[in-house]
Design a protein around this motif. Structure first.
Motif, short mmCIF file in Angstrom:
data_model
loop_
_atom_site.label_atom_id
_atom_site.label_comp_id
_atom_site.label_asym_id
_atom_site.label_seq_id
_atom_site.Cartn_x
_atom_site.Cartn_y
_atom_site.Cartn_z
N ARG A 111 0.84 -1.20 0.00
CA ARG A 111 0.00 0.00 0.00
C ARG A 111 0.88 1.26 0.00
O ARG A 111 1.86 1.35 0.73
CB ARG A 111 -0.92 0.01 1.22
CG ARG A 111 -1.96 1.13 1.17
CD ARG A 111 -2.86 1.11 2.39
NE ARG A 111 -3.69 -0.08 2.47
CZ ARG A 111 -4.84 -0.23 1.84
NH1 ARG A 111 -5.28 0.72 1.02
NH2 ARG A 111 -5.55 -1.34 1.98
N ASP A 117 -1.28 -0.36 -7.51
CA ASP A 117 -2.51 -0.45 -8.30
C ASP A 117 -2.41 -1.40 -9.48
O ASP A 117 -3.38 -1.59 -10.21
CB ASP A 117 -2.94 0.93 -8.78
CG ASP A 117 -1.92 1.59 -9.70
OD1 ASP A 117 -0.79 1.07 -9.80
OD2 ASP A 117 -2.24 2.62 -10.32
N LYS A 118 -1.23 -2.01 -9.68
CA LYS A 118 -1.09 -3.02 -10.73
C LYS A 118 -0.18 -4.13 -10.21
O LYS A 118 0.92 -4.34 -10.68
CB LYS A 118 -0.52 -2.41 -12.01
CG LYS A 118 -0.62 -3.37 -13.21
CD LYS A 118 -0.25 -2.69 -14.50
CE LYS A 118 -0.21 -3.68 -15.68
NZ LYS A 118 -1.49 -4.39 -15.87
N THR A 123 -2.91 -6.12 -5.19
CA THR A 123 -3.92 -5.08 -5.42
C THR A 123 -5.28 -5.55 -4.93
O THR A 123 -6.02 -4.81 -4.26
CB THR A 123 -3.99 -4.74 -6.91
OG1 THR A 123 -2.69 -4.36 -7.38
CG2 THR A 123 -4.96 -3.60 -7.17
#
Length: 297
Positions: A111, A117-118, A123
């Motif tokens: 995080r 985010d990928k 994720t």
């Protein structure tokens, strides 16, 4: 009352044993209650079924103080969203509706990093955490490094070929943690009624190691040469597909490993507390877990 999910798995059974030793009443959700040791079944309340089933979690979470949430592996799920947030959504709704006070789950590092985010499985795991955090319960996400125990999937190759494989470059420092240390932290939090709020608890293991370092340790413990061999992502995809993993889950695994190569796990600065929380060294784990498994093949 403390609810423990996945109570027969590698982490869950250790959490269950430790919580029972603490003397608190325990309820477990078990897809196959017969897999629970007889002595354990006599000491716990069993709710049979899947903890992804809305009716099962509604029964299990009624009147409980704390929940240990551990996602079961689902290599045939359509994709990582279905496997993580999709599976967890009924439980999160039950936690909110029934007013569960505290939740501890097993999640992943990453995080706040540029790669979060990928990162496939990671994720999706962080999205699962967000679901639980939104229930109103006090929440601790055990954001774990890679599991040492994942090497047990390669014991046959280690014994017969003197090799183990991954797509990570040989000299990329990695954080690795023993699952027994994760379980110990989880049990400690479940038995502690004083914490509030929501936070991540990074579990890094006591040291950073490359796969080259790990190969040297394994060789020393086994008394025979073992080497790490990097394989292309395509080769890993073919292996996973051959084992029946769905295309979406294969994609999620490869994305996660590519993100780890880029530094997904490096967002937490190591402190002495990480070695205190997760003290098992890779050498100790190899002596106590990997060597017996290799000898048994």
């Amino acid at each position: 009352m403390i609810v423990i999910t996945a109570p027969t798995g590698n982490i869950g059974h250790r959490v269950l044993d430790a919580v029972l030793a603490g003397g608190e009443p325990v309820r477990v959700i078990a897809r196959d209650p017969a897999r629970l040791p007889a002595g354990v079944r006599e000491r716990v309340e069993v709710v049979p079924g899947s903890h992804g089933d809305p009716q099962v979690v509604a029964r299990a979470f009624d009147g409980v103080d704390a929940v240990f949430w551990l996602l079961p592996p689902d290599p045939r799920a359509a994709d990582v969203d279905a496997a993580f947030a999709g599976f967890t959504a009924p439980a999160a709704e039950a936690m909110r509706r029934l007013g569960v006070g505290r939740v501890v789950d097993v999640s992943a590092l990453g995080r706040g990093t540029p790669h979060a985010d990928k990162a496939g499985y990671v994720t999706a795991s962080l999205a699962m955490d967000d679901l639980i955090a939104g229930t109103g319960a006090a929440f601790r996400a055990l954001t774990a490094a890679g599991f040492m125990d994942n090497l047990l999937r390669q014991v046959q190759a280690i014994k017969e070929q003197g090799l183990f494989f991954d797509v990570i470059t040989p000299d990329r420092p990695l954080r690795v943690v023993a699952t027994r240390d994760i379980a110990a932290v989880a049990a400690r939090l479940l038995l502690d009624t004083t914490w509030t709020g929501r936070a991540e608890v990074p579990l890094l293991g006591p040291e950073d190691l490359t796969y080259t370092d790990m190969a040297a340790v394994i060789s020393d413990v086994l008394g025979t040469p073992v080497q790490y061999r990097q394989i292309p992502a395509q080769a890993l995809e073919e292996r996973l597909t051959g084992r029946g993993m769905s295309p979406g889950m294969v994609e999620g695994m490869v994305e996660m490993l590519e993100a780890k190569e880029k530094g997904l796990d490096d967002g937490v600065t190591r402190t002495p507390q990480h070695a205190t929380d997760t003290p098992t060294t890779f050498h100790q784990w190899c002596e106590q877990t990997l060597e017996p498994a290799v000898r048994a093949v």
